[in-house]
Enzyme design. Structure first.
Site, PDB file in Angstrom:
ATOM      1  N   TYR A 274       4.335  -2.178   6.390  1.00  0.00           N
ATOM      2  CA  TYR A 274       4.700  -1.521   5.126  1.00  0.00           C
ATOM      3  C   TYR A 274       6.026  -0.768   5.261  1.00  0.00           C
ATOM      4  CZ  TYR A 274       4.053   1.352   0.891  1.00  0.00           C
ATOM      5  OH  TYR A 274       4.203   1.955  -0.329  1.00  0.00           O
TER       6      TYR A 274
ATOM      7  N   ASP B 156       1.988 -13.725  -9.724  1.00  0.00           N
ATOM      8  CA  ASP B 156       2.022 -13.324  -8.311  1.00  0.00           C
ATOM      9  C   ASP B 156       3.478 -13.241  -7.859  1.00  0.00           C
ATOM     10  OD1 ASP B 156       1.815 -12.927  -5.613  1.00  0.00           O
ATOM     11  OD2 ASP B 156       0.691 -14.765  -5.192  1.00  0.00           O
ATOM     12  N   VAL B 157       3.959 -12.026  -7.569  1.00  0.00           N
ATOM     13  CA  VAL B 157       5.371 -11.857  -7.224  1.00  0.00           C
ATOM     14  C   VAL B 157       5.736 -12.567  -5.917  1.00  0.00           C
ATOM     15  CG1 VAL B 157       5.639  -9.665  -8.463  1.00  0.00           C
ATOM     16  CG2 VAL B 157       4.970  -9.637  -6.035  1.00  0.00           C
TER      17      VAL B 157
ATOM     18  N   LYS C 212       9.348  -1.744   3.191  1.00  0.00           N
ATOM     19  CA  LYS C 212       9.990  -0.811   2.256  1.00  0.00           C
ATOM     20  C   LYS C 212      11.421  -0.484   2.681  1.00  0.00           C
ATOM     21  CE  LYS C 212       6.725  -0.363  -0.781  1.00  0.00           C
ATOM     22  NZ  LYS C 212       6.926  -0.805  -2.170  1.00  0.00           N
TER      23      LYS C 212
HETATM   24  N1  LIG Z   1       1.158   5.595  -4.819  1.00  0.00           N
HETATM   25  C1  LIG Z   1       1.932   5.983  -3.823  1.00  0.00           C
HETATM   26  O1  LIG Z   1       1.666   6.966  -3.127  1.00  0.00           O
HETATM   27  C2  LIG Z   1       3.194   5.210  -3.523  1.00  0.00           C
HETATM   28  C3  LIG Z   1       4.160   5.821  -2.718  1.00  0.00           C
HETATM   29  C4  LIG Z   1       5.330   5.132  -2.427  1.00  0.00           C
HETATM   30  C5  LIG Z   1       5.539   3.867  -2.930  1.00  0.00           C
HETATM   31  N2  LIG Z   1       4.577   3.290  -3.712  1.00  0.00           N
HETATM   32  C6  LIG Z   1       4.847   1.947  -4.198  1.00  0.00           C
HETATM   33  O2  LIG Z   1       4.775   1.915  -5.600  1.00  0.00           O
HETATM   34  C7  LIG Z   1       4.377   0.618  -6.017  1.00  0.00           C
HETATM   35  C8  LIG Z   1       3.189   0.749  -6.952  1.00  0.00           C
HETATM   36  O3  LIG Z   1       2.143   1.371  -6.239  1.00  0.00           O
HETATM   37  P1  LIG Z   1       0.924   2.055  -6.986  1.00  0.00           P
HETATM   38  O4  LIG Z   1       0.520   3.251  -6.232  1.00  0.00           O
HETATM   39  O5  LIG Z   1       1.234   2.182  -8.416  1.00  0.00           O
HETATM   40  O6  LIG Z   1      -0.198   0.948  -6.733  1.00  0.00           O
HETATM   41  P2  LIG Z   1      -1.288   0.334  -7.744  1.00  0.00           P
HETATM   42  O7  LIG Z   1      -2.216  -0.460  -6.873  1.00  0.00           O
HETATM   43  O8  LIG Z   1      -1.834   1.383  -8.620  1.00  0.00           O
HETATM   44  O9  LIG Z   1      -0.424  -0.663  -8.633  1.00  0.00           O
HETATM   45  C9  LIG Z   1       0.160  -1.810  -8.065  1.00  0.00           C
HETATM   46  C10 LIG Z   1       0.030  -2.946  -9.058  1.00  0.00           C
HETATM   47  O10 LIG Z   1       0.636  -4.114  -8.462  1.00  0.00           O
HETATM   48  C11 LIG Z   1      -0.220  -5.211  -8.696  1.00  0.00           C
HETATM   49  N3  LIG Z   1       0.004  -6.241  -7.660  1.00  0.00           N
HETATM   50  C12 LIG Z   1      -0.423  -6.237  -6.374  1.00  0.00           C
HETATM   51  N4  LIG Z   1      -0.061  -7.362  -5.755  1.00  0.00           N
HETATM   52  C13 LIG Z   1       0.631  -8.096  -6.673  1.00  0.00           C
HETATM   53  C14 LIG Z   1       1.261  -9.364  -6.643  1.00  0.00           C
HETATM   54  N5  LIG Z   1       1.235 -10.133  -5.538  1.00  0.00           N
HETATM   55  N6  LIG Z   1       1.889  -9.810  -7.752  1.00  0.00           N
HETATM   56  C15 LIG Z   1       1.886  -9.055  -8.894  1.00  0.00           C
HETATM   57  N7  LIG Z   1       1.296  -7.862  -8.995  1.00  0.00           N
HETATM   58  C16 LIG Z   1       0.668  -7.381  -7.886  1.00  0.00           C
HETATM   59  C17 LIG Z   1      -1.626  -4.646  -8.668  1.00  0.00           C
HETATM   60  O11 LIG Z   1      -2.560  -5.503  -9.319  1.00  0.00           O
HETATM   61  C18 LIG Z   1      -1.423  -3.318  -9.376  1.00  0.00           C
HETATM   62  O12 LIG Z   1      -1.608  -3.433 -10.773  1.00  0.00           O
HETATM   63  C19 LIG Z   1       4.069  -0.173  -4.749  1.00  0.00           C
HETATM   64  O13 LIG Z   1       5.197  -0.939  -4.383  1.00  0.00           O
HETATM   65  C20 LIG Z   1       3.825   0.916  -3.737  1.00  0.00           C
HETATM   66  O14 LIG Z   1       4.118   0.489  -2.425  1.00  0.00           O
HETATM   67  C21 LIG Z   1       3.416   3.938  -4.036  1.00  0.00           C
END
Ligand SMILES: NC(=O)c1ccc[n+]([C@@H]2O[C@H](COP(=O)([O-])OP(=O)(O)OC[C@H]3O[C@@H](n4cnc5c(N)ncnc54)[C@H](O)[C@@H]3O)[C@@H](O)[C@H]2O)c1
Length: 257
Positions: free
Chosen positions: A146, A54-55, A150
């Protein structure tokens, strides 16, 4: 990154983290993935850290990083991809438990892992970190915690780059636009988001693919980016460039070919 290096990817079991871990492992890097819900990446050479990580937990992160280095050697590159999306609410309906959850995981979590791994890299005078921020941190939206979290990640990236610049550790961020991960697809499936509305403001009129974000992260970690630290690189299919055109009647269509 080097032959004897070790890349740590948080949130590596899904989405952008999984795409990045897969790409780096395919390129011959040794990659350990950690996740709060750990699942292996089938068909890849990535190494799964099997315990939930857990980060947002200070003690858990410090112990986890020490254990990973004891098991696999020094971490030379870190990708902070763990994160949760912002819940869309009107201002009056923002619940502070939700606020705390988003800020704790997206901002505090990024800080905790970067600090723990970065201090070790700085002592060894070698390392590179990429934080996954978002275009949401560069604009505004009805996802109050959020966007603030960010924006904090983008700012934190600069601060850590300055902190460790003289110690040989580079720190950069990528800011994805709407990226076609399972998390985003779930938002679309629930009706909270609509695919065409997400794509339309982008100059390229489409979502970003997870592998496109992974390619940018891999570049920032690589020796090809040896002179780059403290930047935030949008990977957004032109979302930032195109968003304001709606005020002028929208983006032009391509000419007839
Ligand atoms: N998908 C998008 O459109 C998008 C756009 C901009 C930024 N992001 C950012 O990219 C990153 C990844 O997003 P994604 O779309 O791949 O999401 P995702 O849900 O597919 O992957 C996120 C991963 O983080 C893990 N996670 C969640 N909480 C956690 C915690 N407390 N400790 C450890 N692991 C944890 C989840 O289990 C998951 O495997 C995030 O920071 C998200 O905000 C995503």
């Amino acid at each position: 990154m080097s032959a004897d290096g070790l890349v740590l990817v948080t949130g590596g079991s899904r989405g952008i983290g999984a795409a990045t871990a897969t790409l780096l492992a395919d390129r011959g890097e040794r990659v350990v993935i950690v996740d709060i819900a750990p699942e292996p990446l089938a068909g890849t050479a990535t190494i799964l850290w099997p315990a939930p990580f857990d980060v947002a937990s200070e003690g858990g992160v410090m112990a986890g990083i020490a254990d990973i280095e004891a098991a696999h050697g020094p971490i030379t590159a870190l990708v902070n991809a763990a994160g949760v999306f912002g819940k869309m609410h009107s201002l009056e309906r923002v619940r502070m438990e939700q606020w705390d959850r988003e800020v704790n995981i997206d901002l505090r979590g990024t800080f905790l892992v970067a600090r723990s791994a970065g201090i070790r890299m700085a002592k060894r005078r070698h390392g590179a970190i990429v934080n996954v921020a978002s275009v949401a941190g560069m604009t505004s939206g009805p996802i109050h915690a959020y966007t603030a979290a960010k924006a904090g990640v983008i700012q934190l990236t600069q601060t850590l780059a300055a902190e460790w610049g003289r110690s040989g550790v580079r720190v950069n961020a990528v800011s994805p636009g709407f990226t076609r991960t399972a998390a985003l697809e779930a938002g679309i499936a629930s009706g909270a988001l609509e695919k065409e509305r997400l794509a339309r403001p982008a100059a390229m009129n489409r979502l970003v693919e997870p592998m496109e974000v992974a390619q940018a992260i891999a570049f920032l970690l690589s020796p090809q980016a040896s002179g780059i630290t403290g930047i935030n690189l949008p990977v957004d299919a032109g979302f930032l460039a195109g968003s304001s055109w709606e005020a002028y009647g929208g983006l032009p269509q391509p000419p007839a070919s």
